[in-house]
Design a protein around this motif. Sequence first.
Motif, PDB file in Angstrom:
ATOM      1  N   GLY A  40       1.827  22.025  13.807  1.00  8.78           N
ATOM      2  CA  GLY A  40       1.446  22.356  12.442  1.00  8.78           C
ATOM      3  C   GLY A  40       0.720  21.176  11.828  1.00  8.78           C
ATOM      4  N   ARG A  41       0.249  21.335  10.605  1.00 11.62           N
ATOM      5  CA  ARG A  41      -0.546  20.281   9.980  1.00 11.62           C
ATOM      6  C   ARG A  41       0.330  19.286   9.219  1.00 11.62           C
ATOM      7  N   ILE A  42      -0.001  18.009   9.379  1.00  8.85           N
ATOM      8  CA  ILE A  42       0.614  16.963   8.573  1.00  8.85           C
ATOM      9  C   ILE A  42      -0.479  16.273   7.770  1.00  8.85           C
ATOM     10  N   GLU A  43      -0.081  15.644   6.677  1.00  9.78           N
ATOM     11  CA  GLU A  43      -1.030  14.957   5.816  1.00  9.78           C
ATOM     12  C   GLU A  43      -0.559  13.536   5.544  1.00  9.78           C
ATOM     13  N   LEU A  44      -1.506  12.655   5.421  1.00  8.25           N
ATOM     14  CA  LEU A  44      -1.225  11.257   5.126  1.00  8.25           C
ATOM     15  C   LEU A  44      -2.189  10.828   4.031  1.00  8.25           C
ATOM     16  N   THR A  45      -1.640  10.459   2.874  1.00 17.82           N
ATOM     17  CA  THR A  45      -2.464  10.036   1.750  1.00 17.82           C
ATOM     18  C   THR A  45      -2.121   8.600   1.414  1.00 17.82           C
ATOM     19  N   ILE A  46      -3.117   7.739   1.440  1.00 15.67           N
ATOM     20  CA  ILE A  46      -2.911   6.304   1.275  1.00 15.67           C
ATOM     21  C   ILE A  46      -3.530   5.853  -0.038  1.00 15.67           C
ATOM     22  N   GLY A  47      -2.749   5.142  -0.838  1.00 16.78           N
ATOM     23  CA  GLY A  47      -3.202   4.684  -2.138  1.00 16.78           C
ATOM     24  C   GLY A  47      -3.726   3.258  -2.115  1.00 16.78           C
ATOM     25  N   ALA A  48      -4.190   2.821  -3.265  1.00 17.80           N
ATOM     26  CA  ALA A  48      -4.762   1.483  -3.391  1.00 17.80           C
ATOM     27  C   ALA A  48      -3.679   0.411  -3.300  1.00 17.80           C
ATOM     28  N   PRO A  49      -4.009  -0.775  -2.746  1.00 18.47           N
ATOM     29  CA  PRO A  49      -3.022  -1.864  -2.642  1.00 18.47           C
ATOM     30  C   PRO A  49      -2.508  -2.295  -4.015  1.00 18.47           C
ATOM     31  N   MET A  50      -1.245  -2.688  -4.041  1.00 19.54           N
ATOM     32  CA  MET A  50      -0.587  -3.153  -5.258  1.00 19.54           C
ATOM     33  C   MET A  50      -0.156  -4.612  -5.043  1.00 19.54           C
ATOM     34  N   ASP A  51      -0.484  -5.473  -5.988  1.00 23.96           N
ATOM     35  CA  ASP A  51      -0.198  -6.905  -5.863  1.00 23.96           C
ATOM     36  C   ASP A  51       0.966  -7.279  -6.778  1.00 23.96           C
ATOM     37  N   PHE A  52       2.018  -7.850  -6.194  1.00 27.13           N
ATOM     38  CA  PHE A  52       3.200  -8.210  -6.978  1.00 27.13           C
ATOM     39  C   PHE A  52       3.501  -9.710  -6.914  1.00 27.13           C
ATOM     40  N   VAL A  80       0.856  -1.176   0.000  1.00 31.17           N
ATOM     41  CA  VAL A  80       0.000   0.000   0.000  1.00 31.17           C
ATOM     42  C   VAL A  80       0.899   1.236   0.000  1.00 31.17           C
ATOM     43  N   PRO A  81       0.896   2.028  -1.084  1.00 32.55           N
ATOM     44  CA  PRO A  81       1.738   3.225  -1.124  1.00 32.55           C
ATOM     45  C   PRO A  81       1.166   4.327  -0.235  1.00 32.55           C
ATOM     46  N   VAL A  82       2.060   5.045   0.434  1.00 34.56           N
ATOM     47  CA  VAL A  82       1.646   6.095   1.374  1.00 34.56           C
ATOM     48  C   VAL A  82       2.496   7.341   1.137  1.00 34.56           C
ATOM     49  N   ALA A  83       1.848   8.496   1.110  1.00 30.51           N
ATOM     50  CA  ALA A  83       2.553   9.770   1.013  1.00 30.51           C
ATOM     51  C   ALA A  83       2.361  10.535   2.310  1.00 30.51           C
ATOM     52  N   ILE A  84       3.457  10.847   2.971  1.00 27.88           N
ATOM     53  CA  ILE A  84       3.439  11.674   4.179  1.00 27.88           C
ATOM     54  C   ILE A  84       3.825  13.085   3.772  1.00 27.88           C
ATOM     55  N   GLY A  85       3.098  14.065   4.246  1.00 24.62           N
ATOM     56  CA  GLY A  85       3.387  15.442   3.885  1.00 24.62           C
ATOM     57  C   GLY A  85       3.433  16.351   5.101  1.00 24.62           C
ATOM     58  N   GLY A  86       4.347  17.322   5.071  1.00 24.39           N
ATOM     59  CA  GLY A  86       4.415  18.344   6.108  1.00 24.39           C
ATOM     60  C   GLY A  86       5.381  18.085   7.234  1.00 24.39           C
ATOM     61  N   THR A  87       5.822  16.854   7.409  1.00 26.64           N
ATOM     62  CA  THR A  87       6.689  16.559   8.561  1.00 26.64           C
ATOM     63  C   THR A  87       8.055  17.219   8.439  1.00 26.64           C
ATOM     64  N   ASP A  88       8.528  17.435   7.199  1.00 28.90           N
ATOM     65  CA  ASP A  88       9.828  18.083   7.032  1.00 28.90           C
ATOM     66  C   ASP A  88       9.775  19.556   7.419  1.00 28.90           C
ATOM     67  N   ARG A  89       8.615  20.198   7.299  1.00 28.08           N
ATOM     68  CA  ARG A  89       8.484  21.592   7.723  1.00 28.08           C
ATOM     69  C   ARG A  89       8.419  21.692   9.246  1.00 28.08           C
ATOM     70  N   LEU A  90       7.807  20.696   9.862  1.00 30.11           N
ATOM     71  CA  LEU A  90       7.651  20.724  11.309  1.00 30.11           C
ATOM     72  C   LEU A  90       8.893  20.239  12.043  1.00 30.11           C
ATOM     73  N   GLN A  91       9.654  19.368  11.385  1.00 30.32           N
ATOM     74  CA  GLN A  91      10.864  18.840  12.021  1.00 30.32           C
ATOM     75  C   GLN A  91      11.989  18.748  10.995  1.00 30.32           C
ATOM     76  N   PRO A  92      12.571  19.875  10.613  1.00 29.42           N
ATOM     77  CA  PRO A  92      13.704  19.828   9.692  1.00 29.42           C
ATOM     78  C   PRO A  92      14.901  19.158  10.356  1.00 29.42           C
ATOM     79  N   ARG A  93      15.849  18.746   9.557  1.00 26.68           N
ATOM     80  CA  ARG A  93      17.042  18.087  10.102  1.00 26.68           C
ATOM     81  C   ARG A  93      17.684  18.953  11.185  1.00 26.68           C
ATOM     82  N   GLY A  94      18.065  18.290  12.271  1.00 23.78           N
ATOM     83  CA  GLY A  94      18.706  18.994  13.372  1.00 23.78           C
ATOM     84  C   GLY A  94      17.743  19.440  14.455  1.00 23.78           C
ATOM     85  N   ARG A  95      16.444  19.393  14.184  1.00 17.58           N
ATOM     86  CA  ARG A  95      15.452  19.788  15.189  1.00 17.58           C
ATOM     87  C   ARG A  95      14.952  18.546  15.911  1.00 17.58           C
TER      88      ARG A  95
END
Length: 228
Positions: free
Chosen positions: A173-185, A152-167
């Motif tokens: 702040g707002r984060i987003e989670l977008t989940i796609g349809a399952p993929m069969d391999f 299941v592919p997942v896109a996480i958004g916004g976490t890099d703005r809330l926690q940049p490297r070194g923090r």
Amino acid sequence: MEPDRLVYPLLKHVLMGPVMRAAFLPRVRGLAHVPRIGPVILAANHLAFLDSFVLPLMVPRRVHFLGKHEYFTGTDMKGRAVATLFRGLGAIAVDRSGGRAALDALDTSAAVLERGGVFAIHPEGTRSPDGRLYRGRTGVARLAMRTGAPVVPVAIGGTDRLQPRGRAVPRPGRIELTIGAPMDFQGRDDGIPRGKAAREVTDEIMDAIQRLSGQEYVDDYAPRPAED
């Protein structure tokens, strides 16, 4: 019942889950794509350390993921607290130093799926240094073909703005989670070299993540920082 299975509902439903929702106002799309039962691989992009907590706390099933061995070996109060936190969230310790590290990690991940569990993985292998999506490593494909578990592919958004490297502590702040349809391999490596099949499958997974996240894609591996 194992101690970590007692800690998990406390963290998810009483402590960290409510705090995360209040601090990060998560917008989650596509939860219906996560199968309610049976093995599944969640393959997500990786923008910040915070990502390790997003999936276990936002997905309605218990999610397992690999954690650095060092997170589990502290002997002082802080070290023990960190180990309890990671185990409670579903992390499994893995030693990445030896020559068998990749095989051991694959075996550990496969064991979760063979028990019908949920396993989360970041195919990039490390956090993106600049917000772009980098070429995936083939472990996710080998795991899918070995176990037959859907990806299941997942896109996480916004976490890099809330926690940049070194923090160390993320800002609200707002984060987003977008989940796609399952993929069969299943069967994708029938009649062709396993390495070629793994590369093709991994590229398909990364393409699905990119369509969900809208990130610019880089056809090269992300550089691994010394502390990662």
